[in-house]
Structures are given as C-alpha cells and as structure tokens.
Design a protein around this motif. Structure first.
Motif, PDB file in Angstrom:
ATOM      1  N   SER A  15       0.915  -1.225  -0.140  1.00  0.00           N
ATOM      2  CA  SER A  15      -0.060   0.057   0.025  1.00  0.00           C
ATOM      3  C   SER A  15       0.925   1.123   0.059  1.00  0.00           C
ATOM      4  CB  SER A  15      -0.976  -0.010   1.211  1.00  0.00           C
ATOM      5  OG  SER A  15      -1.649  -1.022   1.409  1.00  0.00           O
ATOM      6  N   HIS A  16       2.015   1.252   0.799  1.00  0.00           N
ATOM      7  CA  HIS A  16       2.923   2.366   0.696  1.00  0.00           C
ATOM      8  C   HIS A  16       3.380   2.670  -0.625  1.00  0.00           C
ATOM      9  CE1 HIS A  16       3.710   1.521   5.299  1.00  0.00           C
ATOM     10  NE2 HIS A  16       2.768   2.232   5.245  1.00  0.00           N
ATOM     11  N   ALA A  17       3.865   1.650  -1.234  1.00  0.00           N
ATOM     12  CA  ALA A  17       4.472   1.685  -2.638  1.00  0.00           C
ATOM     13  C   ALA A  17       3.231   2.105  -3.552  1.00  0.00           C
ATOM     14  CB  ALA A  17       4.962   0.454  -3.130  1.00  0.00           C
ATOM     15  N   ILE A  18       2.168   1.639  -3.684  1.00  0.00           N
ATOM     16  CA  ILE A  18       1.185   1.989  -4.603  1.00  0.00           C
ATOM     17  C   ILE A  18       0.727   3.343  -4.343  1.00  0.00           C
ATOM     18  CG2 ILE A  18      -1.085   1.313  -5.675  1.00  0.00           C
ATOM     19  CD1 ILE A  18      -0.189  -1.592  -5.439  1.00  0.00           C
ATOM     20  N   GLU A  19       0.469   3.762  -2.929  1.00  0.00           N
ATOM     21  CA  GLU A  19      -0.302   5.054  -2.757  1.00  0.00           C
ATOM     22  C   GLU A  19       0.902   6.026  -2.967  1.00  0.00           C
ATOM     23  OE1 GLU A  19      -4.130   5.250  -0.561  1.00  0.00           O
ATOM     24  OE2 GLU A  19      -2.633   4.687   1.003  1.00  0.00           O
ATOM     25  N   LEU A  75      11.678   4.631  -6.653  1.00  0.00           N
ATOM     26  CA  LEU A  75      11.618   3.567  -5.380  1.00  0.00           C
ATOM     27  C   LEU A  75      10.406   3.016  -5.319  1.00  0.00           C
ATOM     28  CD1 LEU A  75      13.324   6.114  -3.110  1.00  0.00           C
ATOM     29  CD2 LEU A  75      14.392   4.038  -3.516  1.00  0.00           C
ATOM     30  N   GLY A  76       9.368   3.753  -5.409  1.00  0.00           N
ATOM     31  CA  GLY A  76       8.060   2.990  -5.408  1.00  0.00           C
ATOM     32  C   GLY A  76       7.842   1.803  -6.373  1.00  0.00           C
ATOM     33  N   LEU A  77       8.074   2.077  -7.558  1.00  0.00           N
ATOM     34  CA  LEU A  77       7.882   1.119  -8.587  1.00  0.00           C
ATOM     35  C   LEU A  77       8.905  -0.031  -8.246  1.00  0.00           C
ATOM     36  CD1 LEU A  77       6.082   1.070 -10.912  1.00  0.00           C
ATOM     37  CD2 LEU A  77       7.872   1.924 -12.395  1.00  0.00           C
ATOM     38  N   GLU A  78      10.040   0.073  -8.048  1.00  0.00           N
ATOM     39  CA  GLU A  78      10.968  -1.020  -7.614  1.00  0.00           C
ATOM     40  C   GLU A  78      10.348  -1.794  -6.320  1.00  0.00           C
ATOM     41  OE1 GLU A  78      13.266  -2.265  -9.636  1.00  0.00           O
ATOM     42  OE2 GLU A  78      13.999  -3.724  -8.250  1.00  0.00           O
ATOM     43  N   ALA A  79       9.630  -1.164  -5.463  1.00  0.00           N
ATOM     44  CA  ALA A  79       9.242  -1.619  -4.233  1.00  0.00           C
ATOM     45  C   ALA A  79       8.095  -2.565  -4.782  1.00  0.00           C
ATOM     46  CB  ALA A  79       8.761  -0.648  -3.302  1.00  0.00           C
ATOM     47  N   ILE A  80       7.154  -2.383  -5.707  1.00  0.00           N
ATOM     48  CA  ILE A  80       6.088  -3.015  -6.146  1.00  0.00           C
ATOM     49  C   ILE A  80       6.613  -4.216  -6.906  1.00  0.00           C
ATOM     50  CG2 ILE A  80       4.103  -2.803  -7.708  1.00  0.00           C
ATOM     51  CD1 ILE A  80       3.878  -0.019  -7.261  1.00  0.00           C
ATOM     52  N   ARG A  81       7.866  -4.248  -7.807  1.00  0.00           N
ATOM     53  CA  ARG A  81       8.244  -5.216  -8.269  1.00  0.00           C
ATOM     54  C   ARG A  81       8.681  -6.331  -7.134  1.00  0.00           C
ATOM     55  NH1 ARG A  81      11.091  -1.809 -11.471  1.00  0.00           N
ATOM     56  NH2 ARG A  81       9.874  -1.656 -13.559  1.00  0.00           N
ATOM     57  N   CYS A  82       9.338  -5.871  -6.265  1.00  0.00           N
ATOM     58  CA  CYS A  82       9.868  -6.831  -5.175  1.00  0.00           C
ATOM     59  C   CYS A  82       8.829  -7.556  -4.632  1.00  0.00           C
ATOM     60  CB  CYS A  82      10.905  -5.994  -4.253  1.00  0.00           C
ATOM     61  SG  CYS A  82      12.424  -5.439  -4.892  1.00  0.00           S
ATOM     62  N   LEU A  83       7.836  -6.668  -3.989  1.00  0.00           N
ATOM     63  CA  LEU A  83       6.872  -7.340  -3.116  1.00  0.00           C
ATOM     64  C   LEU A  83       5.883  -7.990  -4.092  1.00  0.00           C
ATOM     65  CD1 LEU A  83       5.888  -3.799  -1.396  1.00  0.00           C
ATOM     66  CD2 LEU A  83       6.736  -5.988  -0.141  1.00  0.00           C
ATOM     67  N   ALA A  84       5.675  -7.832  -5.361  1.00  0.00           N
ATOM     68  CA  ALA A  84       5.130  -8.735  -6.037  1.00  0.00           C
ATOM     69  C   ALA A  84       5.694 -10.143  -6.259  1.00  0.00           C
ATOM     70  CB  ALA A  84       4.512  -8.362  -7.376  1.00  0.00           C
ATOM     71  N   ALA A  85       7.053 -10.074  -6.049  1.00  0.00           N
ATOM     72  CA  ALA A  85       7.771 -11.416  -6.706  1.00  0.00           C
ATOM     73  C   ALA A  85       8.001 -11.939  -5.291  1.00  0.00           C
ATOM     74  CB  ALA A  85       9.329 -10.968  -6.976  1.00  0.00           C
ATOM     75  N   SER A 116      13.978 -11.623   1.837  1.00  0.00           N
ATOM     76  CA  SER A 116      14.858 -10.654   1.225  1.00  0.00           C
ATOM     77  C   SER A 116      14.011 -10.000   0.439  1.00  0.00           C
ATOM     78  CB  SER A 116      16.074 -10.963   0.683  1.00  0.00           C
ATOM     79  OG  SER A 116      17.004 -11.858   1.464  1.00  0.00           O
ATOM     80  N   LEU A 117      13.482 -10.281  -0.732  1.00  0.00           N
ATOM     81  CA  LEU A 117      12.865  -9.475  -1.470  1.00  0.00           C
ATOM     82  C   LEU A 117      11.878  -8.829  -1.014  1.00  0.00           C
ATOM     83  CD1 LEU A 117      12.152 -11.906  -4.434  1.00  0.00           C
ATOM     84  CD2 LEU A 117      13.026  -9.426  -4.569  1.00  0.00           C
ATOM     85  N   THR A 118      10.974  -9.289   0.185  1.00  0.00           N
ATOM     86  CA  THR A 118       9.733  -8.593   0.722  1.00  0.00           C
ATOM     87  C   THR A 118      10.387  -7.426   1.512  1.00  0.00           C
ATOM     88  OG1 THR A 118       8.788 -10.980   0.497  1.00  0.00           O
ATOM     89  CG2 THR A 118       7.727  -9.082   1.954  1.00  0.00           C
ATOM     90  N   MET A 119      11.447  -7.646   2.409  1.00  0.00           N
ATOM     91  CA  MET A 119      12.124  -6.745   2.925  1.00  0.00           C
ATOM     92  C   MET A 119      12.621  -5.522   2.307  1.00  0.00           C
ATOM     93  SD  MET A 119      14.614  -7.111   6.517  1.00  0.00           S
ATOM     94  CE  MET A 119      13.677  -6.304   7.957  1.00  0.00           C
ATOM     95  N   PHE A 120      13.283  -5.935   1.266  1.00  0.00           N
ATOM     96  CA  PHE A 120      13.905  -5.011   0.384  1.00  0.00           C
ATOM     97  C   PHE A 120      12.714  -4.122  -0.075  1.00  0.00           C
ATOM     98  CE2 PHE A 120      16.330  -3.178  -3.306  1.00  0.00           C
ATOM     99  CZ  PHE A 120      17.015  -2.564  -2.645  1.00  0.00           C
ATOM    100  N   GLY A 121      11.678  -4.682  -0.479  1.00  0.00           N
ATOM    101  CA  GLY A 121      10.397  -3.953  -1.098  1.00  0.00           C
ATOM    102  C   GLY A 121       9.873  -2.885  -0.153  1.00  0.00           C
ATOM    103  N   SER A 122       9.808  -3.578   1.077  1.00  0.00           N
ATOM    104  CA  SER A 122       9.237  -2.856   2.218  1.00  0.00           C
ATOM    105  C   SER A 122      10.254  -1.473   2.505  1.00  0.00           C
ATOM    106  CB  SER A 122       9.036  -3.672   3.565  1.00  0.00           C
ATOM    107  OG  SER A 122       9.220  -2.818   4.651  1.00  0.00           O
ATOM    108  N   LEU A 123      11.647  -1.823   2.386  1.00  0.00           N
ATOM    109  CA  LEU A 123      12.261  -0.629   2.748  1.00  0.00           C
ATOM    110  C   LEU A 123      12.179   0.459   1.457  1.00  0.00           C
ATOM    111  CD1 LEU A 123      14.849   0.836   3.923  1.00  0.00           C
ATOM    112  CD2 LEU A 123      16.449  -0.622   2.418  1.00  0.00           C
ATOM    113  N   LEU A 124      12.088  -0.048   0.617  1.00  0.00           N
ATOM    114  CA  LEU A 124      12.080   0.935  -0.809  1.00  0.00           C
ATOM    115  C   LEU A 124      10.621   1.781  -0.540  1.00  0.00           C
ATOM    116  CD1 LEU A 124      13.548  -1.013  -3.649  1.00  0.00           C
ATOM    117  CD2 LEU A 124      14.799   0.583  -2.122  1.00  0.00           C
ATOM    118  N   ALA A 125       9.773   0.988  -0.370  1.00  0.00           N
ATOM    119  CA  ALA A 125       8.504   1.372  -0.152  1.00  0.00           C
ATOM    120  C   ALA A 125       8.225   2.462   0.929  1.00  0.00           C
ATOM    121  CB  ALA A 125       7.385   0.578   0.261  1.00  0.00           C
ATOM    122  N   GLY A 126       8.850   2.154   2.107  1.00  0.00           N
ATOM    123  CA  GLY A 126       9.042   3.343   3.106  1.00  0.00           C
ATOM    124  C   GLY A 126       9.759   4.586   2.773  1.00  0.00           C
ATOM    125  N   LEU A 127      10.948   4.223   1.852  1.00  0.00           N
ATOM    126  CA  LEU A 127      11.467   5.437   1.484  1.00  0.00           C
ATOM    127  C   LEU A 127      10.683   6.312   0.474  1.00  0.00           C
ATOM    128  CD1 LEU A 127      15.056   3.953   0.660  1.00  0.00           C
ATOM    129  CD2 LEU A 127      14.509   5.654   2.376  1.00  0.00           C
TER     130      LEU A 127
END
Ligand SMILES: NC(=O)c1ccc[n+]([C@@H]2O[C@H](COP(=O)([O-])OP(=O)(O)OC[C@H]3O[C@@H](n4cnc5c(N)ncnc54)[C@H](O)[C@@H]3O)[C@@H](O)[C@H]2O)c1
Ligand SMILES: [Fe+2]
Length: 409
Positions: A195-199, A227-237, A253-264
């Motif tokens: 939600s952070h990434a997409i919003e 950052l948001g778009l890459e976060a969506i990729r990582c979380l979807a994967a 790792s993918l999920t945590m990296f996605g969450s970090l990028l989404a946070g940024l």
C-alpha cells in the motif's frame, strides 16, 4: 522534472546486517536504550547484541514493554526507562510498534511535554536523540520514515505524528530477523508495504513549491517514483512466497527490500486514501493497520483510476501483467492487487472484517479528516468519494460508479 527524498543518513541491508549495530551505535552515542519487541525479550539476538555493545565499551539497558498499535501509556513507560538510564541513543528492534515507540519516547525525552503535544504534522520542534532502527517485520517502513502512529484512548481513531525529525539516524535491515514472522504478520505487514508503494506512486504530484510549505508529505516525485515502482516489483515477486514458505530467505529478502524501498518512497511522497480510510476501520474493528489498508487499497485504486491511468498501468506491469494497452493494464491493476491480497489471506470485505454497515457514513467523514493523507490523494477525497470506496470495500466488489468520482488534482 522534480525530485525530493528524505532518508536516514545511513541504510544497511543484508543477511546478518544486525551485527553492524554496535559499530553504528559507537559512532553516535555511549548509553543505548534498546527498545525491543516482546517476542525478542529473551532471544539470542538481544543477548548477542548486548554482549557486543559491552565489548565495544558501550552501556545498554533493555525495554521490552512494547504494545502493538502503540497506546500512549506504553510510550510513557519507555520515556521513563530512557530518562532513568540517561540514554543518549536508542536502538529500536522489532515491528513498526517498537520503532514508533522509540521515536515517540525520543521526542518526549528531548522536548518534554506529553505525547498529544506532538500530534499532527510538523509539531516536533527540533532534533531528537539518534535512533538505530532494526525492523523485524517487512512492512511499515518506519525504519526510514518521518512518521509514528499512536493509539490514544481519548480518541476513537489512531493518530499520526509526522516530522522530519522522526527519521531514524540509521536503518539496519536484516531479512533473517523476519524469518520468525508467522504468516498473519507477514501478510498484514506486507500488505501495508504494498500500500505504501502504490499509494506513493499514484499520489498527488509534488512540486517545488511544496519545499517551502510545512507539509511533511511532499507528493510523488522522480526519486520516490523510482523507489515506489521497484518496491512494487520486489513485493509482487516475494510476498506470496514469504507467506507460503516462511523460511524462504530469498522471498524474505525481496519482501524486506520492497518494504524498505516503499518506506523511502512514502516517507517523502506520502500515502493517501487507503491509509486515511483505514483509521476509522481500524478503530472500530480493532484489526491491524496492514489488514485494513490491504483491504481498502484496490478500492482506492479504482477511485483514482481515471486520474492515474499511466501510473496504474506501470503498477500492473511491475506486478507481471506483461505488455498490453495502457487502459487495459490500468483496469487490471486493482484486480492484481486483490489477487495478491487473496493469496496472503487478507479479508476481502469490510463485512468479513466485522465492520458495521451503519457506521459507513461516519467512517467516510472521519477518513476525510485525516487531512495529511486525504490531501495527498490524486482525486479529491470528498465525503461522497470516501463513502463510495467504503461501500465497495464493504461489499468486497470492485465495481465502481463513475458518478461518485471526485475531481482530479
Ligand atoms: N511509522 C510508520 O511510518 C508506520 C507506517 C505504517 C504503519 N505504522 C504502524 O506500525 C504498527 C504496525 O507495525 P508492524 O506491522 O510491524 O507490527 P507490530 O510491530 O505491531 O507487530 C505485530 C506483531 O508481530 C510480532 N512480531 C514482530 N516481528 C516479529 C518477528 N520477526 N517474529 C515473530 N513475531 C514478530 C510482534 O510481537 C507483534 O505481536 C502500527 O501501529 C501501524 O500503525 C507505522
Ligand atoms: Fe501503512
């Protein structure tokens, strides 16, 4: 082009990254209050951390009375612990509730007063002691954001505190710490991250003028979009696999990296309607933040679709939808999010969540009061638009009446 990013001074990511904490603390303080999630109270991780801190010549004290969703009373206990120990640095290790406890405790220790003095945007008057944030969930992004969310028994809904001074000095993201998350926590925190990434990717577009304003949420910009778009990729994967197979370190790792990028991304750009409307839903149903935003997200995307065709097409592509015309991809995006939510067991309707139908009007009204979030939505979040999102979420259907859509910003 416009770009802006606020972040910790240092971000460390990788398996075993937690072992860097003592050196990171030594560079910034000498008396560390460790604010740790209760599940870590007697853990090997905390034992090792304290031994290594001591070996580095640093003093530490341990506070583990963190309460999920962060009632004000739990913050005040942490304030007392920090004052008694004369802490000059905080190590926050746990989920968002632990990191937010450290943020608010550090604010009250530095500036006095009471927690409600800081509610809202930009009410923290100056710097706080450095926080080394070490997340154990992949979700809130609190390790990099200027936000803390608290529960005040005097208010029905949760309340946010946002200020750039709340951004931790260092984020240490070690995916091994998320291996113990049970599937329900993986799902709720992962839904929050998506939600952070997409919003943030579909948020109101920021502009240079925002820099001079007192806004903490600056709107989408070129850096937050990356950052948001890459976060969506990582979380979807990674997210569905981390839910199904909790010990899969690649997926973690993918999920945590996605969450970090989404946070940024959202720490600078901000979130929007799904987050605004989650406050009243969480207040009534006492369900976790991540479950509420995950359920609302596809409906908020459907509201925003007319104003964000290209962005939603990008979201669908990042989720693996392939190459199709923009309008088809944009139509697919809310459905793809809903499919992912189904895979990770997030309830699909407010009815299923136990929300009473006769409170929908109240929730719509309340949601629009979360101004920092509502103002960041790409479509004006009128009470009518909020009501339409909630109505669709109540029924759990992705049909949307275009008549109810607000005007684009
Ligand atoms: N500050 C921000 O930017 C921000 C953003 C979004 C949400 N939030 C807030 O963060 C809070 C939610 O944080 P959260 O989703 O990380 O959950 P949480 O911190 O509330 O933890 C949820 C549960 O999971 C357990 N847990 C955490 N890590 C674990 C692990 N590795 N293994 C086993 N159990 C573990 C905790 O003990 C707790 O019982 C809410 O209060 C929400 O409003 C803050
Ligand atoms: Fe969130």
């Amino acid at each position: 082009m416009y770009a802006v990013l606020r972040s910790p001074g240092e971000i460390v990511f990788g398996r075993g990254a937690r072992r860097a904490v003592p050196a990171l603390v030594a560079a910034r303080g000498s008396r560390a209050l460790i604010i740790a999630d209760p599940f870590l109270a007697d853990s090997v991780e905390i034992g090792e951390l304290r031994t290594e801190l001591e070996a580095a010549g640093l003093r530490s004290a341990l506070f583990t009375d963190v309460v999920p969703e962060l009632p004000v009373s739990a913050i005040l206990s942490a304030v007392r612990a920090a004052a008694d120990f004369e802490a000059d640095i905080f190590i926050a290790i746990g989920g968002g509730s632990s990191i937010d406890t450290a943020k608010m405790a550090a604010v009250v220790v530095a500036h006095g007063g009471d927690v409600p003095d800081y509610y809202g945007e930009g009410n923290v008057p100056g710097p706080i002691a450095p926080i080394i944030a070490v997340p154990t969930t992949a979700g809130t992004g609190s390790e990099v954001t200027p936000v803390a969310v608290v529960t005040d028994p005097a208010r029905e809904s949760k309340i946010g505190v946002s200020s750039p001074y709340l951004i931790p000095a260092v984020a240490v993201c070690d995916p091994e710490l998320t291996l113990s998350c049970p599937p329900s926590v993986t799902a709720a925190s992962g839904a929050d991250a998506l939600s952070h990434a997409i919003e943030s990717y579909t948020a109101r577009k920021g502009e240079v003028g925002d820099l001079a304003s007192s806004r903490v949420f600056m709107g989408a910009s070129a850096l937050t979009d990356l950052l948001g778009l890459e976060a969506i990729r990582c979380l979807a994967a990674g997210l569905a696999q981390a839910y199904r197979q909790p010990d899969d370190i690649q997926a973690r790792s993918l999920t945590m990296f996605g969450s970090l990028l989404a946070g940024l991304a959202f720490g600078t750009a901000g979130t929007a309607a799904a987050h605004a409307l989650q406050y009243p839903i969480g207040a009534i149903t006492h369900t976790s933040h991540g479950v509420g935003v995950g359920l609302l997200l596809p409906h908020a995307m459907a509201l925003n679709a007319p104003a964000r065709q290209q962005e939603l097409a990008d979201v669908a592509r990042a989720m693996g939808a392939g190459d199709k015309p923009v309008n088809e991809l944009a139509d697919a995006a809310p459905r793809l999010v809903r499919e992912l939510m189904t895979q990770i067991g997030i309830p699909l309707s407010l009815e299923e969540l136990g929300f009473p139908r006769d409170r929908l009007d109240w929730a719509a009204e309340q949601g629009t009061h979360a101004k920092r979030l509502a103002d960041n939505n790409p479509v004006v979040l009128t009470v009518e638009a909020a009501r339409a999102v909630l109505e669709a979420a109540y029924a759990g259907t992705l049909s949307f009446d275009p008549e109810t859509l607000g005007a684009s910003r």
